[in-house]
Design a protein around this motif. Sequence first.
Motif, short mmCIF file in Angstrom:
data_model
loop_
_atom_site.label_atom_id
_atom_site.label_comp_id
_atom_site.label_asym_id
_atom_site.label_seq_id
_atom_site.Cartn_x
_atom_site.Cartn_y
_atom_site.Cartn_z
N MET A 36 4.26 5.47 16.26
CA MET A 36 2.97 4.87 15.99
C MET A 36 3.07 3.36 16.12
N TYR A 37 4.19 2.67 15.63
CA TYR A 37 4.46 1.38 15.79
C TYR A 37 4.65 0.96 17.25
N ARG A 38 5.14 1.88 18.08
CA ARG A 38 5.33 1.90 19.56
C ARG A 38 4.28 1.85 20.28
N ALA A 39 3.15 2.34 19.87
CA ALA A 39 1.96 2.74 20.46
C ALA A 39 0.83 1.49 20.35
N ILE A 40 1.11 0.82 18.96
CA ILE A 40 0.42 -0.36 18.95
C ILE A 40 1.12 -1.51 19.84
N THR A 41 2.34 -1.39 19.87
CA THR A 41 3.08 -2.51 20.79
C THR A 41 2.55 -2.44 22.11
N LEU A 66 -6.37 3.72 19.34
CA LEU A 66 -5.80 4.80 19.15
C LEU A 66 -5.85 5.62 18.18
N LYS A 67 -5.64 6.99 18.60
CA LYS A 67 -5.91 8.17 17.57
C LYS A 67 -4.51 8.68 17.06
N PHE A 68 -4.29 9.00 15.92
CA PHE A 68 -3.06 9.41 15.40
C PHE A 68 -3.48 10.89 14.89
N GLY A 69 -3.13 11.96 15.93
CA GLY A 69 -3.25 13.25 15.56
C GLY A 69 -2.15 14.05 15.60
N LYS A 70 -2.22 15.41 15.94
CA LYS A 70 -1.23 16.31 15.94
C LYS A 70 -1.52 17.34 17.15
N PRO A 104 2.52 -7.32 8.17
CA PRO A 104 2.06 -6.50 7.07
C PRO A 104 0.77 -5.68 7.44
N GLU A 105 -0.03 -6.22 7.94
CA GLU A 105 -1.44 -5.85 8.41
C GLU A 105 -1.27 -4.59 9.18
N VAL A 106 -0.40 -4.46 10.06
CA VAL A 106 -0.02 -3.34 11.09
C VAL A 106 0.65 -2.30 10.05
N ARG A 107 1.38 -2.72 9.17
CA ARG A 107 2.08 -1.54 8.45
C ARG A 107 1.12 -1.11 7.40
N ALA A 108 0.12 -1.99 6.78
CA ALA A 108 -0.78 -1.26 6.00
C ALA A 108 -1.69 -0.18 6.63
N LEU A 109 -1.99 -0.51 7.84
CA LEU A 109 -2.93 0.50 8.68
C LEU A 109 -2.02 1.61 8.70
N LEU A 110 -1.10 1.48 9.37
CA LEU A 110 -0.24 2.82 9.79
C LEU A 110 0.46 3.67 8.37
N VAL A 111 0.85 2.95 7.48
CA VAL A 111 1.13 3.75 6.21
C VAL A 111 0.02 4.44 5.64
N ASP A 112 -1.25 3.96 5.91
CA ASP A 112 -2.41 4.91 5.39
C ASP A 112 -2.48 6.33 6.29
N LYS A 113 -2.45 5.87 7.54
CA LYS A 113 -2.38 7.19 8.50
C LYS A 113 -1.18 8.03 8.20
N GLN A 114 -0.14 7.62 7.74
CA GLN A 114 1.00 8.37 7.67
C GLN A 114 0.96 9.14 6.19
N ARG A 115 0.16 8.82 5.54
CA ARG A 115 -0.14 9.41 4.23
C ARG A 115 -1.08 10.59 4.53
N VAL A 133 8.52 3.32 0.78
CA VAL A 133 7.13 2.77 0.71
C VAL A 133 6.05 3.75 0.90
N VAL A 134 6.32 4.71 1.82
CA VAL A 134 5.27 5.81 2.09
C VAL A 134 5.16 6.69 1.12
N PHE A 135 6.40 7.44 1.05
CA PHE A 135 6.48 8.49 -0.34
C PHE A 135 7.39 8.07 -1.34
N PRO A 136 7.18 7.05 -1.91
CA PRO A 136 8.62 6.55 -2.99
C PRO A 136 8.56 7.50 -3.97
N ASN A 137 7.45 8.56 -4.28
CA ASN A 137 7.81 9.45 -5.25
C ASN A 137 8.37 10.78 -4.88
N THR A 138 8.53 10.93 -3.74
CA THR A 138 9.16 12.31 -3.23
C THR A 138 10.38 12.33 -3.53
#
Length: 211
Positions: A36-41, A66-70, A104-115, A133-138
């Motif tokens: 995901m970080y590579r795609a934005i780059t 960009l669309k983050f899918g499966k 940080p703005e790139v990370r915020a966008l991607l962390v939301d998508k990851q969750r 950061v993404v799943f601190p409670n797992t």
Amino acid sequence: MHPAIAIDGPAASGKSTVAKRIAERLGYTFINTGAMYRAITWYALQQGINPQDTSAVIELLKSIPLKFGKEGSQSIVICDGSILKEQLTLPEVNDNVSVIAAIPEVRALLVDKQREYNLCEPVVMEGRDIGTVVFPNTKFKYFVTASEEVRAARRAAEGLTDSIAERDKKDSSRAASPLTQAKDARLVDTSDMNIDQVVDLITQDIQSKLA
Ligand code: DC
């Protein structure tokens, strides 16, 4: 709540291969957050944007196509209807991804998508900040590493040019969500282990926690 398995570690530690195999064994979806970080780059470079120009990168995020899918049980990134593949490991992407990932703005966008991937199903997610950061409670956190020599040899065996030491330095020293082992993550040093051993060890640990 669906289980989220967090696999973090430095570049070329084998975490992608391991995460993918664990996901297959458990029947979970495998999420490669580095892609995901590579795609934005890649997209920023395509647009002629200098990755050091933080304001231009942030502006780009507003309209990035960009669309983050499966696809099946794996995450994919789609740009204009095509799945990005070899574009993501181009040398210029390797050289610039750590600069983009430090914004940080790139990370915020991607962390939301990851969750979002974990809202409807269990996932095995690999990256740098999944356990912190993404799943601190797992309760499923693994920090997969190997000596620098072993990691460099693994990249070379893949035929890829990648200055992993330099990337790790940048990823570990950035202010926003640096690469670091979560306090409650299990450390797995794979320097003297083969893939099957690593997959067995982590899968057994997950299964004992699920039981
Ligand atoms: O896993 P990878 O080598 O494909 O990741 C590429 C880069 O993306 C890595 O150098 C740092 C960044 N990254 C990150 O900052 N956070 C993540 N969760 C995943 C990757």
